[in-house]
Design an enzyme around this catalytic site. Structure first.
Site, PDB file in Angstrom:
ATOM      1  N   CYS A  32      -8.797   0.524  -3.457  1.00 34.63           N
ATOM      2  CA  CYS A  32      -8.355  -0.542  -4.369  1.00 34.63           C
ATOM      3  C   CYS A  32      -8.724  -1.919  -3.800  1.00 34.63           C
ATOM      4  O   CYS A  32      -8.444  -2.228  -2.642  1.00 34.63           O
ATOM      5  CB  CYS A  32      -6.852  -0.428  -4.580  1.00 34.63           C
ATOM      6  N   CYS A  76      -5.928  -3.348 -20.096  1.00 30.89           N
ATOM      7  CA  CYS A  76      -4.802  -2.657 -20.737  1.00 30.89           C
ATOM      8  C   CYS A  76      -4.431  -3.306 -22.069  1.00 30.89           C
ATOM      9  O   CYS A  76      -4.096  -4.494 -22.122  1.00 30.89           O
ATOM     10  CB  CYS A  76      -3.596  -2.666 -19.806  1.00 30.89           C
ATOM     11  N   ASP A 104       9.927  -6.812  -3.079  1.00 34.57           N
ATOM     12  CA  ASP A 104       8.852  -6.465  -2.169  1.00 34.57           C
ATOM     13  C   ASP A 104       9.173  -6.913  -0.746  1.00 34.57           C
ATOM     14  O   ASP A 104       8.279  -7.229   0.022  1.00 34.57           O
ATOM     15  CB  ASP A 104       7.555  -7.148  -2.651  1.00 34.57           C
TER      16      ASP A 104
HETATM   17  C1  B12 Z   1       1.981  -0.859  -1.491  1.00 38.73           C
HETATM   18  C2  B12 Z   1       1.817  -1.715  -2.715  1.00 38.73           C
HETATM   19  C3  B12 Z   1       0.535  -1.924  -3.189  1.00 38.73           C
HETATM   20  C4  B12 Z   1      -0.659  -1.134  -2.678  1.00 38.73           C
HETATM   21  C5  B12 Z   1      -0.602   0.292  -3.338  1.00 38.73           C
HETATM   22  C6  B12 Z   1      -0.282   0.219  -4.839  1.00 38.73           C
HETATM   23  C7  B12 Z   1       0.285   1.480  -5.460  1.00 38.73           C
HETATM   24  N1  B12 Z   1       0.072   1.597  -6.757  1.00 38.73           N
HETATM   25  O1  B12 Z   1       0.901   2.313  -4.808  1.00 38.73           O
HETATM   26  C8  B12 Z   1      -1.848  -2.048  -3.123  1.00 38.73           C
HETATM   27  C9  B12 Z   1      -2.191  -3.014  -2.009  1.00 38.73           C
HETATM   28  C10 B12 Z   1      -3.121  -1.306  -3.535  1.00 38.73           C
HETATM   29  C11 B12 Z   1      -1.200  -2.816  -4.282  1.00 38.73           C
HETATM   30  C12 B12 Z   1      -1.917  -3.417  -5.294  1.00 38.73           C
HETATM   31  C13 B12 Z   1      -1.340  -4.114  -6.345  1.00 38.73           C
HETATM   32  N2  B12 Z   1      -0.040  -4.454  -6.476  1.00 38.73           N
HETATM   33 CO1  B12 Z   1       1.348  -3.792  -5.307  1.00 38.73          CO
HETATM   34  N3  B12 Z   1       2.839  -3.126  -4.351  1.00 38.73           N
HETATM   35  C14 B12 Z   1       2.942  -2.287  -3.360  1.00 38.73           C
HETATM   36  C15 B12 Z   1       4.416  -2.060  -3.003  1.00 38.73           C
HETATM   37  C16 B12 Z   1       4.725  -2.899  -1.755  1.00 38.73           C
HETATM   38  C17 B12 Z   1       4.820  -0.597  -2.775  1.00 38.73           C
HETATM   39  C18 B12 Z   1       4.306   0.387  -3.845  1.00 38.73           C
HETATM   40  C19 B12 Z   1       4.450   1.805  -3.372  1.00 38.73           C
HETATM   41  O2  B12 Z   1       5.494   2.191  -2.876  1.00 38.73           O
HETATM   42  N4  B12 Z   1       3.370   2.581  -3.466  1.00 38.73           N
HETATM   43  C20 B12 Z   1       3.354   3.905  -2.904  1.00 38.73           C
HETATM   44  C21 B12 Z   1       3.326   4.962  -4.025  1.00 38.73           C
HETATM   45  C22 B12 Z   1       3.158   6.339  -3.393  1.00 38.73           C
HETATM   46  O3  B12 Z   1       4.584   4.962  -4.679  1.00 38.73           O
HETATM   47  P1  B12 Z   1       4.767   5.036  -6.278  1.00 38.73           P
HETATM   48  O4  B12 Z   1       3.485   5.261  -6.958  1.00 38.73           O
HETATM   49  O5  B12 Z   1       5.512   3.773  -6.636  1.00 38.73           O
HETATM   50  O6  B12 Z   1       5.765   6.224  -6.527  1.00 38.73           O
HETATM   51  C23 B12 Z   1       5.382   7.556  -6.410  1.00 38.73           C
HETATM   52  C24 B12 Z   1       6.147   8.225  -5.296  1.00 38.73           C
HETATM   53  O7  B12 Z   1       7.015   7.294  -4.696  1.00 38.73           O
HETATM   54  C25 B12 Z   1       6.876   9.359  -5.969  1.00 38.73           C
HETATM   55  N5  B12 Z   1       8.335   9.128  -6.075  1.00 38.73           N
HETATM   56  C26 B12 Z   1       8.990   8.427  -6.975  1.00 38.73           C
HETATM   57  N6  B12 Z   1      10.297   8.541  -6.806  1.00 38.73           N
HETATM   58  C27 B12 Z   1      10.474   9.345  -5.753  1.00 38.73           C
HETATM   59  C28 B12 Z   1      11.618   9.796  -5.147  1.00 38.73           C
HETATM   60  C29 B12 Z   1      11.507  10.621  -4.020  1.00 38.73           C
HETATM   61  C30 B12 Z   1      12.735  11.141  -3.384  1.00 38.73           C
HETATM   62  C31 B12 Z   1      10.233  10.958  -3.515  1.00 38.73           C
HETATM   63  C32 B12 Z   1      10.081  11.795  -2.293  1.00 38.73           C
HETATM   64  C33 B12 Z   1       9.084  10.492  -4.156  1.00 38.73           C
HETATM   65  C34 B12 Z   1       9.225   9.714  -5.271  1.00 38.73           C
HETATM   66  O8  B12 Z   1       6.366   9.475  -7.265  1.00 38.73           O
HETATM   67  C35 B12 Z   1       5.822   8.241  -7.674  1.00 38.73           C
HETATM   68  C36 B12 Z   1       4.730   8.454  -8.688  1.00 38.73           C
HETATM   69  O9  B12 Z   1       3.613   9.122  -8.107  1.00 38.73           O
HETATM   70  C37 B12 Z   1       5.121  -2.603  -4.307  1.00 38.73           C
HETATM   71  C38 B12 Z   1       6.479  -3.256  -4.047  1.00 38.73           C
HETATM   72  C39 B12 Z   1       7.541  -2.216  -3.727  1.00 38.73           C
HETATM   73  N7  B12 Z   1       8.256  -2.426  -2.650  1.00 38.73           N
HETATM   74  O10 B12 Z   1       7.673  -1.254  -4.462  1.00 38.73           O
HETATM   75  C40 B12 Z   1       4.092  -3.604  -4.879  1.00 38.73           C
HETATM   76  C41 B12 Z   1       3.943  -3.690  -6.391  1.00 38.73           C
HETATM   77  C42 B12 Z   1       3.851  -2.292  -6.945  1.00 38.73           C
HETATM   78  N8  B12 Z   1       2.639  -4.340  -6.547  1.00 38.73           N
HETATM   79  C43 B12 Z   1       2.566  -5.155  -7.536  1.00 38.73           C
HETATM   80  C44 B12 Z   1       1.366  -5.813  -7.963  1.00 38.73           C
HETATM   81  C45 B12 Z   1       1.517  -6.969  -8.927  1.00 38.73           C
HETATM   82  C46 B12 Z   1       0.111  -5.361  -7.492  1.00 38.73           C
HETATM   83  C47 B12 Z   1      -1.274  -5.780  -8.021  1.00 38.73           C
HETATM   84  C48 B12 Z   1      -1.358  -5.971  -9.523  1.00 38.73           C
HETATM   85  C49 B12 Z   1      -1.699  -7.104  -7.290  1.00 38.73           C
HETATM   86  C50 B12 Z   1      -3.084  -7.634  -7.628  1.00 38.73           C
HETATM   87  N9  B12 Z   1      -3.271  -8.319  -8.753  1.00 38.73           N
HETATM   88  O11 B12 Z   1      -3.991  -7.477  -6.847  1.00 38.73           O
HETATM   89  C51 B12 Z   1      -2.163  -4.607  -7.514  1.00 38.73           C
HETATM   90  C52 B12 Z   1      -2.301  -3.489  -8.567  1.00 38.73           C
HETATM   91  C53 B12 Z   1      -2.995  -2.244  -8.099  1.00 38.73           C
HETATM   92  C54 B12 Z   1      -2.497  -1.001  -8.811  1.00 38.73           C
HETATM   93  N10 B12 Z   1      -3.218  -0.519  -9.818  1.00 38.73           N
HETATM   94  O12 B12 Z   1      -1.424  -0.458  -8.435  1.00 38.73           O
HETATM   95  C55 B12 Z   1       3.900  -5.270  -8.278  1.00 38.73           C
HETATM   96  C56 B12 Z   1       3.809  -4.483  -9.590  1.00 38.73           C
HETATM   97  C57 B12 Z   1       4.574  -5.080 -10.763  1.00 38.73           C
HETATM   98  C58 B12 Z   1       4.472  -4.157 -11.962  1.00 38.73           C
HETATM   99  N11 B12 Z   1       4.338  -4.706 -13.139  1.00 38.73           N
HETATM  100  O13 B12 Z   1       4.515  -2.960 -11.835  1.00 38.73           O
HETATM  101  C59 B12 Z   1       4.906  -4.647  -7.201  1.00 38.73           C
HETATM  102  C60 B12 Z   1       6.083  -3.884  -7.790  1.00 38.73           C
HETATM  103  C61 B12 Z   1       5.421  -5.845  -6.356  1.00 38.73           C
HETATM  104  C62 B12 Z   1       6.518  -6.647  -7.070  1.00 38.73           C
HETATM  105  N12 B12 Z   1       7.683  -6.777  -6.454  1.00 38.73           N
HETATM  106  O14 B12 Z   1       6.361  -7.144  -8.160  1.00 38.73           O
HETATM  107  N13 B12 Z   1       0.153  -2.810  -4.180  1.00 38.73           N
HETATM  108  S1  SF4 Z   2      -2.136   1.766 -21.876  1.00 41.42           S
HETATM  109 FE1  SF4 Z   2      -4.182   2.404 -21.183  1.00 41.42          FE
HETATM  110  S2  SF4 Z   2      -4.911   0.751 -19.831  1.00 41.42           S
HETATM  111 FE2  SF4 Z   2      -2.669   0.489 -20.101  1.00 41.42          FE
HETATM  112  S3  SF4 Z   2      -1.802   1.586 -18.329  1.00 41.42           S
HETATM  113 FE3  SF4 Z   2      -1.821   3.036 -20.048  1.00 41.42          FE
HETATM  114  S4  SF4 Z   2      -3.760   4.110 -19.776  1.00 41.42           S
HETATM  115 FE4  SF4 Z   2      -3.904   2.281 -18.517  1.00 41.42          FE
HETATM  116  S1  SF4 Z   3      -8.859  -2.188 -11.179  1.00 38.41           S
HETATM  117 FE1  SF4 Z   3      -6.747  -1.905 -10.430  1.00 38.41          FE
HETATM  118  S2  SF4 Z   3      -6.837  -0.052  -9.201  1.00 38.41           S
HETATM  119 FE2  SF4 Z   3      -8.942  -0.719  -9.507  1.00 38.41          FE
HETATM  120  S3  SF4 Z   3      -9.459  -1.972  -7.729  1.00 38.41           S
HETATM  121 FE3  SF4 Z   3      -8.660  -3.379  -9.291  1.00 38.41          FE
HETATM  122  S4  SF4 Z   3      -6.425  -3.512  -8.886  1.00 38.41           S
HETATM  123 FE4  SF4 Z   3      -7.195  -1.722  -7.764  1.00 38.41          FE
END
Ligand code: B12
Ligand code: SF4
Ligand code: SF4
Length: 315
Positions: free
Chosen positions: A177, A211, A97
Site C-alpha cells: 500500500c 468509490c 489512532d
Molecule cells: C495500520 C493502519 C494503516 C495501515 C494498514 C491499513 C489496514 N487497512 O489495515 C496503512 C499504513 C496501510 C494504512 C493506510 C491508510 N489508512 Co490507516 N490505519 C491503520 C490503523 C492504525 C490500524 C488498522 C488496523 O488495525 N489494521 C490491521 C487489520 C488486520 O485490522 P482490520 O482490517 O481493521 O480488522 C480485521 C482484523 O482485526 C479482524 N478482526 C476484527 N475484529 C476482531 C476481533 C478479534 C478478537 C480478532 C482476533 C480479530 C478481529 O477482522 C478484521 C477484518 O479482516 C487505523 C487506526 C486504528 N487504531 O484502528 C488507521 C485507519 C484505519 N486508517 C485510516 C486512514 C484514513 C488511512 C488511509 C486512507 C490514509 C491515506 N489517505 O493514505 C489509508 C487507506 C488504506 C486502506 N485501503 O486501508 C483511518 C480510516 C478511517 C475510515 N474511514 O475507515 C483509520 C481508522 C485512522 C483513524 N483514526 O481515522 N492505515
Molecule cells: S463501494 Fe465499491 S469502491 Fe467503495 S468500498 Fe465498496 S467495493 Fe470499494
Molecule cells: S489505492 Fe488504497 S490500498 Fe491501494 S495503494 Fe492507495 S491507499 Fe493503498
C-alpha cells in the site's frame, strides 16, 4: 507497524487496555476541506486530475491541514467530560489512532458504517472521508446496531489500486500500500513498487477516489483541515528544495512532520524519477534539483536520488 503485533489481543479487548471499560462510544469526523467543490463527483475529479500532472506532488487529502490525532482526540476528551458532568462520576478515555484499538471494527459493529472492500469504514451519508475515534467508558450503554453493507458487486477500489494492494475484498497487503510505503515504512522503497507510486508523495487516496459512495463525502465543519499553503498543486522541485528547517517549519502541527525530512526527500525523489521516466517538460529542472541532492548525508536519500536520475535513461 510492529506495535500492532506487540499489543496482541489487547487491541480487540477494550477492558484489557483500560480496566473497567464496559462500553465504547464511537465517533467519526469528516475531513474534506471547507473549500472542496460541492457538485457531485467534482472533488474526486479534481483530485484525480493531479495524477495527470507528474511534475506535481500529491499529498493525500487527510494530511493537508492539522494533525487529526490532536483535533479529534481533544474534542472526544471534551465530550467525555460533558457526559460526566451530566451523568456523574464516569471513567472515560478518548482515543483516535493513539492506542491499540481496532477502530474500524468498533465503528462497524456500532453502526457508524460498513467495512468497504478497501477495508475502510464507509457510510451512505458520508462516504469514507472521515476519521474515527472513540471514548472508552465504564458505564453500560445500550448497544447500537451495525448497518447493512452496500458495496454490492462493485470492486472499483480493488481494480484502481495502483499497486494491487487490496489482494481480495476486505484484505489489504499493507506492504504494497502506497500509504504504508510513503508514511510508515522507514527504509528503501522496494524497486518494483517505485514506478507504481507515480507522484503520490504522502499517503494515497485512490481507492477512496474510485468509490461511488464518496460523492456523499462531507466537508469538515472545522477550519483545522483546510489546506495549508504549499501542500497541494505544488511542483516536486519546490517541495524537494525544502531544507530540513523549512520542512519542520512548514509542517508544524501537520501529520506530515512525523515522517521527517529524510523520508520526505526519499518519497519526492521517487516521484521525480517517475516524472522523468514518463517524460515531462520540466525534465531539466527535475534533473538539476536531484543533482543538487546527490551528495546528501543520508544514504537512503542518495540511493533514491540515483534511482530517480537513472529513470530518464530508461527509455
Ligand atoms: C495500520 C493502519 C494503516 C495501515 C494498514 C491499513 C489496514 N487497512 O489495515 C496503512 C499504513 C496501510 C494504512 C493506510 C491508510 N489508512 Co490507516 N490505519 C491503520 C490503523 C492504525 C490500524 C488498522 C488496523 O488495525 N489494521 C490491521 C487489520 C488486520 O485490522 P482490520 O482490517 O481493521 O480488522 C480485521 C482484523 O482485526 C479482524 N478482526 C476484527 N475484529 C476482531 C476481533 C478479534 C478478537 C480478532 C482476533 C480479530 C478481529 O477482522 C478484521 C477484518 O479482516 C487505523 C487506526 C486504528 N487504531 O484502528 C488507521 C485507519 C484505519 N486508517 C485510516 C486512514 C484514513 C488511512 C488511509 C486512507 C490514509 C491515506 N489517505 O493514505 C489509508 C487507506 C488504506 C486502506 N485501503 O486501508 C483511518 C480510516 C478511517 C475510515 N474511514 O475507515 C483509520 C481508522 C485512522 C483513524 N483514526 O481515522 N492505515
Ligand atoms: S463501494 Fe465499491 S469502491 Fe467503495 S468500498 Fe465498496 S467495493 Fe470499494
Ligand atoms: S489505492 Fe488504497 S490500498 Fe491501494 S495503494 Fe492507495 S491507499 Fe493503498
Amino acid at each position: 507497524m510492529h506495535y500492532m503485533a506487540a499489543h496482541g489481543l489487547k487491541r480487540a479487548r477494550p477492558a484489557e487496555l483500560i480496566p473497567g471499560t464496559v462500553s465504547v462510544i464511537t465517533a467519526r469526523m469528516d475531513y474534506l476541506p471547507a473549500a472542496t467543490p460541492t457538485q457531485p463527483g467534482a472533488w474526486q475529479a479534481l483530485e484525480l486530475s493531479r495524477l495527470t500532472r507528474p511534475a506535481e506532488g500529491i499529498v493525500s487529502v487527510y494530511a493537508r491541514g492539522r494533525d487529526y490525532h490532536k483535533v479529534l482526540r481533544a474534542r472526544l476528551q471534551k465530550l467525555g467530560e460533558r457526559i460526566a458532568a451530566e451523568v456523574g462520576p464516569l471513567g472515560h478515555r478518548a482515543f483516535t489512532d493513539s492506542a491499540p484499538v481496532l477502530e474500524a471494527e468498533l465503528a462497524a459493529r456500532s453502526g457508524q458504517g460498513w467495512r468497504g472492500k478497501h477495508t475502510l469504514l464507509l457510510s451512505r451519508e458520508a462516504g469514507s472521508m472521515f476519521f474515527l475515534g472513540e471514548i472508552y467508558v465504564d458505564l453500560a450503554l445500550p448497544p447500537s446496531e451495525p448497518v447493512t453493507p452496500h458495496c454490492g458487486n462493485c470492486h472499483a477500489c480493488i481494480t484502481v489500486c495502483p499497486t494491487q494492494a487490496i489482494v481480495a475484498p476486505h484484505r489489504l497487503d499493507a506492504r504494497r500500500c502506497i500509504s504504508y510505503l510513503t508514511i510508515e515504512h522507514a527504509g528503501p522503497i522496494p524497486l518494483a513498487l517505485r514506478p507504481l507510486i507515480g507522484n503520490r508523495i504522502y499517503g494515497c487516496d485512490d481507492c477512496q477516489l474510485a468509490c461511488p459512495w464518496n460523492k456523499f463525502a462531507q466537508r469538515s465543519a472545522l477550519p483545522d483541515f483546510d489546506e495549508r499553503q504549499g501542500l497541494s498543486g505544488q511542483q516536486l522541485v519546490t517541495l524537494f528544495g525544502w531544507s530540513e528547517e523549512a520542512f519542520l517549519r512548514l509542517t508544524e502541527g501537520s501529520p506530515i512532520r512525523r515522517i521527517g525530512h529524510e523520508r520526505w526527500l526519499r518519497n519526492i525523489a521517487v516521484a521525480m524519477g517517475n516524472a522523468l521516466r514518463v517524460g515531462v517538460a520540466e525534465a531539466a529542472v527535475l534533473r538539476a534539483s536531484l543533482q543538487a541532492r546527490a551528495d546528501h548525508p543520508s544514504a537512503l536519500v542518495r540511493e533514491h536520488v540515483q534511482w530517480a536520475l537513472a529513470q530518464s535513461q530508461v527509455l
